[in-house]
Scaffold this active site. Structure first.
Site, PDB file in Angstrom:
ATOM      1  N   ASP A 132      38.630  36.981  45.184  1.00 44.36           N
ATOM      2  CA  ASP A 132      39.161  35.875  44.396  1.00 44.36           C
ATOM      3  C   ASP A 132      40.633  35.614  44.697  1.00 44.36           C
ATOM      4  OD1 ASP A 132      36.758  35.418  43.193  1.00 44.36           O
ATOM      5  OD2 ASP A 132      37.196  36.654  41.423  1.00 44.36           O
ATOM      6  N   CYS A 133      41.409  36.687  44.966  1.00 49.62           N
ATOM      7  CA  CYS A 133      42.833  36.482  45.241  1.00 49.62           C
ATOM      8  C   CYS A 133      43.135  36.342  46.727  1.00 49.62           C
ATOM      9  CB  CYS A 133      43.670  37.609  44.631  1.00 49.62           C
ATOM     10  SG  CYS A 133      43.078  39.269  44.997  1.00 49.62           S
ATOM     11  N   TYR A 134      42.154  36.675  47.574  1.00 46.97           N
ATOM     12  CA  TYR A 134      42.311  36.507  49.028  1.00 46.97           C
ATOM     13  C   TYR A 134      41.077  35.767  49.563  1.00 46.97           C
ATOM     14  CZ  TYR A 134      46.046  39.949  48.662  1.00 46.97           C
ATOM     15  OH  TYR A 134      47.194  40.617  48.322  1.00 46.97           O
TER      16      TYR A 134
END
Length: 389
Positions: A132-134
């Site tokens: 989700d963050c990468y």
């Protein structure tokens, strides 16, 4: 008796007397240890030799959208990516991967490190773990040392205090980390430069420790820790120097400040890539003992002749030979004259010591107090299979 602070004051005032270790040995022969110790403040040592247990830390900077790199190649050489999202470690001895049927080229991490230090562009190809963050899955670009955040060498094992002499008693050529060894004792190869080598002039590591500032690849570096395979308990002569592989150091330094004159990728036929590296160590003259230790000559230093034709961790030896004999170009093994050559460049090793001397005389390089000593009680622990299963 002197202190580091007193020597640094003289360096800052450009009054320090600095001799290369070869100049020191000559002066001791002329005027003796006591007089030499009163005259000189710093002794510079150097080596330029293969150091394959080396590598570079790189931080590429985040992409948009961000990527969490889990596989990466820099100019076709795999880089380790198992820590921060865009942090990489490029090993000097890692070889280019063969892709699309292309044969493996004689190129590896050491060559890529050299190119980056030279300011040349290198290609980065990365695969990411999507989170989700990468969210990014792939990334390709071209970078230089000036377009990435950090680029520094962190070398787990450099500056062997002593090493071996390789020979081949078998009946076929062998291709080793010392280079080709010809059959039936056709040649011999050694790597340590002997009496000008840094740690052979400080055999008990009284002057070198964690935090010692050094010349590394043409820039300023530091001793970070004991090196891997650090084995100070090696048997020693009466002059305290070891008879074989002994102490090692882990070194660190900013590669963006280095010079390709002192950092060069290389390749050993049928063995693999490596890195030729220039390292210089300043030895502060705190007392007469420092000068006495640095006065050691090649005739007073020995290394073991090891037969690589026996494929075992512990190989048979043909005894010990002095560095004076090695530097003569021939040694005698079981009555046979064998030609011998060094892997280290004697000329460039001397140039490292000379350049470090010039830095100190100019007041641009001062000495550091060690943060902690290098341990001198490490045993060597091999990996052997358990026999009780």
């Amino acid at each position: 008796m002197r202190t580091i602070a007193e020597i640094n004051k003289k360096i800052n005032q450009k009054r320090a007397v600095v001799w290369t270790v070869e100049e020191l040995k000559t002066r001791v022969a002329e005027i003796g240890v006591t007089k030499a110790a009163k005259e000189v403040d710093v002794i510079t040592t150097g080596t330029f030799e293969p150091m394959e247990s080396s590598g570079g830390i790189l931080n590429l900077g985040h992409t948009d959208p961000p990527i969490k790199i889990r596989r990466c190649w820099i100019d076709g050489v795999p880089a380790y990516s198992g820590f921060g999202a865009v942090d990489l470690y490029l090993g000097a001895s890692c070889a280019v991967e063969a892709m699309d049927g292309e044969e493996l080229r004689e190129r590896g991490g050491g060559h890529v490190i050299q190119d980056l230090i030279a300011g040349k562009p290198v290609q980065v190809r990365a695969l990411g773990q999507v989170t989700d963050c990468y969210p990014r899955a792939t990334f390709e670009t071209t970078v230089t040392r000036d377009t990435i955040n950090q680029f520094y060498l962190f070398n787990p094992r450099n500056l062997y205090q002593n090493f071996i002499i390789g020979v081949n008693g078998g009946d076929r050529p062998l291709y080793t980390y010392l280079g080709p060894l010809q059959p039936r004792l056709g040649n011999a190869v050694y790597s340590n430069p002997g009496a000008i080598s840094p740690l052979l002039n400080d055999p008990d590591l009284q002057l070198v420790g964690i935090g010692t500032r050094i010349f590394l690849g043409g820039g300023i570096g530091y001793v970070a820790w004991e090196g891997t395979q650090h084995f100070p308990l090696q048997r020693r002569l009466a002059n305290h120097t070891p008879i074989g592989p002994s102490a090692t150091l882990a070194l660190i330094g900013d590669a963006k400040q280095m010079d390709v004159r002192w950092v060069r990728g290389c390749y050993f036929k049928s063995y693999g890539p490596s890195l030729m590296l220039g390292v210089g160590v300043p030895l502060p003259v705190l007392n007469e003992t420092v000068v006495e230790r640095c006065a050691v000559q090649d005739k007073d230093l020995v290394a073991p002749i090891v037969d690589f034709s026996i494929p075992r961790r512990v190989r048979p030896t043909f005894g010990l030979v002095s560095y004076a004999q090695l530097k003569s170009g021939k040694i005698t093994i079981e009555g046979k004259a064998v030609r011998v050559a060094p892997l280290a460049s004697m000329f460039l090793s001397r140039q490292v010591a000379l350049e470090l001397k010039q830095w100190i005389e100019a007041g641009t390089f001062t000495l550091t107090e060690t943060v902690s000593p290098i341990p001198m009680d490490r045993a060597f622990l091999p990996q052997d299979p358990w026999t009780d299963f």
